[in-house]
Design an enzyme around this catalytic site. Structure first.
Site, PDB file in Angstrom:
ATOM      1  N   SER A 191      63.336 -31.888  19.977  1.00  0.00           N
ATOM      2  CA  SER A 191      63.876 -32.300  18.865  1.00  0.00           C
ATOM      3  C   SER A 191      65.163 -32.979  18.735  1.00  0.00           C
ATOM      4  O   SER A 191      65.258 -33.930  19.544  1.00  0.00           O
ATOM      5  CB  SER A 191      63.891 -31.273  17.727  1.00  0.00           C
ATOM      6  OG  SER A 191      64.186 -31.330  16.519  1.00  0.00           O
ATOM      7  N   ASP A 348      53.670 -33.504  12.412  1.00  0.00           N
ATOM      8  CA  ASP A 348      54.970 -33.575  12.721  1.00  0.00           C
ATOM      9  C   ASP A 348      55.531 -34.753  12.371  1.00  0.00           C
ATOM     10  O   ASP A 348      55.029 -36.073  12.685  1.00  0.00           O
ATOM     11  CB  ASP A 348      55.473 -33.333  14.256  1.00  0.00           C
ATOM     12  CG  ASP A 348      57.090 -33.399  14.630  1.00  0.00           C
ATOM     13  OD1 ASP A 348      57.684 -33.617  13.586  1.00  0.00           O
ATOM     14  OD2 ASP A 348      57.218 -33.352  15.975  1.00  0.00           O
ATOM     15  N   HIS A 378      55.738 -29.453  14.429  1.00  0.00           N
ATOM     16  CA  HIS A 378      57.305 -29.448  14.985  1.00  0.00           C
ATOM     17  C   HIS A 378      58.105 -28.087  15.519  1.00  0.00           C
ATOM     18  O   HIS A 378      58.145 -27.039  14.441  1.00  0.00           O
ATOM     19  CB  HIS A 378      58.281 -30.248  13.632  1.00  0.00           C
ATOM     20  CG  HIS A 378      59.382 -30.621  14.591  1.00  0.00           C
ATOM     21  ND1 HIS A 378      59.580 -31.832  15.368  1.00  0.00           N
ATOM     22  CD2 HIS A 378      60.615 -30.240  14.371  1.00  0.00           C
ATOM     23  CE1 HIS A 378      60.939 -31.939  15.674  1.00  0.00           C
ATOM     24  NE2 HIS A 378      61.519 -30.896  15.246  1.00  0.00           N
TER      25      HIS A 378
END
Ligand SMILES: *[C@@H]1O[C@H](CO)[C@@H](O)[C@H](O)[C@H]1NC(C)=O
Ligand SMILES: *[C@@H]1O[C@H](CO)[C@@H](O)[C@H](O)[C@H]1NC(C)=O
Length: 408
Positions: A191, A348, A378
């Site tokens: 991320s 995501d 995600h």
């Protein structure tokens, strides 16, 4: 008795309303994800209340809650030695797996945790357990960087922290101290950590002395650009937990220290409208109609505004800086990058950031593995332990570690 029954029913209905969000059935264990999302949302609301009452900044409050619940002290096991220390002033947690009998020098991964540049820690259980697992399975040394977070530090301080710690680690005497093979070191992160890992790899690739020091980069559902918040994955997953679009855009604005008043306009792509000259050349680098395959673009239409808000990139020029948005880097920078792994998840908003980066890297001649999970969401790779275990969490983690094992 009757009234308490009514009250109970009302409470259950209210709770169900709060927790329930319609999710596609192709997603891994949707009910669990709804509960996780509801927990996360309520924690955010508590933090916003604390902020509103003037007690603390909402991001500090939110992170305090997350870290207090999940912090783990450095605890070694028979297989992995764990120690907190600092590398040139940057805190790190080092995990040392045992060397293979036939190989005295170990492999190594520098790991950068996610959390929107503002949340989480190398010391929370999720990241501690991920890194310990990597150290054990790869017989490797994992350096997990505790970089400074928003609002204590803003872009580019996070990039500076990870670069400083990694450069310190790469010194021959430090590698020797940890019995690390200098030719087998990778950079990785998930991320926002994937964003920092990609920025670091680009910075190293531009420096002749550092160019060949990293054998690979492994980016887990990375954040890579802030110019188009209407890629097919942003459109498809606009309300998908645990990262709906408006949350991602807010974290961008916090990281770049911009004004939150711009969030709605940015969601509409008003910051990169055709009258914003500064963005014109860069827009072509994330032209998803040509970078993404038809199986991904489906019937989604690009959102290109003719007239928007030219003030936004003037006030937040960092939006156009490749150190914050590695996807918009020059081809000349990309071509020197090491072998790359990119994980993407179908559910995501960031899926297409990853797919587009894989495509641009391939066009620059870099060897790329794109590892896509149809039922992934995600953040899923860290949810591998009780009480939050997802089957896709375990599958993504295994696939990532397997790739590292075969390529590092
Ligand atoms: C985007 O910009 C246009 C033109 O300036 C404006 O009319 C519109 O309201 C803006 N949208 C948002 C969400 O700010
Ligand atoms: C994006 O790519 C498409 C298809 O290759 C092309 O027609 C279009 O002009 C491109 N747009 C930009 C802004 O470069």
């Amino acid at each position: 008795m009757r009234s308490s029954c009514v009250l109970l029913t009302a409470l259950v209905a209210l709770a169900a309303y709060y927790v329930y969000i319609p999710l596609p059935s192709s997603m891994s264990e949707p009910w669990k994800l709804m509960l996780l999302d509801a927990t996360f949302r309520s924690t955010q609301q508590v933090s916003n209340l604390i902020h509103y009452l003037g007690l603390s900044h909402h991001l500090l409050a939110l992170n305090f809650i997350i870290v207090s619940f999940d912090k783990k002290s450095a605890g070694s096991s028979a297989q992995v030695k764990v120690k907190d220390t600092d590398f040139d002033g940057v805190e790190v947690r080092v995990f040392e797996g045992s060397p293979k009998p036939e190989e005295p020098l170990r492999r190594s991964v520098v790991y950068i945790h996610g959390g929107g540049w503002a949340l989480a820690s190398a010391k929370i259980r999720y990241y501690d357990e991920l890194c310990a697992k990597m150290a054990e399975e790869l017989n490797a040394v994992i350096v997990s960087i505790e970089y400074r977070l928003v609002p204590k530090a803003y872009f580019p301080e996070q990039v500076h922290d990870v670069v400083r710690a990694t450069k310190y680690f790469l010194q021959p005497e430090v590698l020797q101290k940890y019995s690390v093979d200098p030719g087998r070191i990778g950079i990785s992160g998930d991320s926002a950590g994937g964003n920092l890992a990609a920025a670091l790899a680009q910075q190293f690739s531009q420096d002749a002395n550092l160019r060949n020091k990293l054998k690979l980069q492994a980016l887990i559902y990375p954040v890579l650009q802030a110019l188009d918040f209407n890629t097919p994955s942003y459109q498809q997953n606009v309300n998908t937990p645990i990262l709906p679009r408006h949350v991602m855009v807010k974290y961008w604005v916090y990281y770049l220290k911009g004004s939150s008043e711009f969030v709605q306009a940015m969601i509409a792509n008003n910051h990169t409208s055709l009258d914003v000259e500064e963005a014109a050349a860069l827009r072509a680098r994330l032209n998803w109609t040509s970078l993404l395959p038809a199986s991904i673009t489906k019937n989604y239409k690009p959102v290109v505004q003719t007239a928007g808000n030219t003030r936004i990139v003037q006030e937040i020029p960092q939006l156009l800086d490749a150190r914050s948005a590695p996807l918009i880097a020059d081809q000349e920078v990309l071509q020197h990058l090491p072998k790359t792994y990119i994980m993407t998840c179908e559910h995501d908003v960031l899926r297409d950031d990853g797919i587009m980066y894989a495509k641009r890297l391939e066009q620059a001649g870099v060897e790329v593995t794109l590892d896509h999970f149809e039922d992934g969401f995600h953040g899923c790779m860290i949810f591998t332990h009780w009480p939050i275990t997802f089957s896709v969490g375990i599958r993504t983690r295994n696939s990532y570690i397997k790739w590292l094992d075969q390529n590092l």
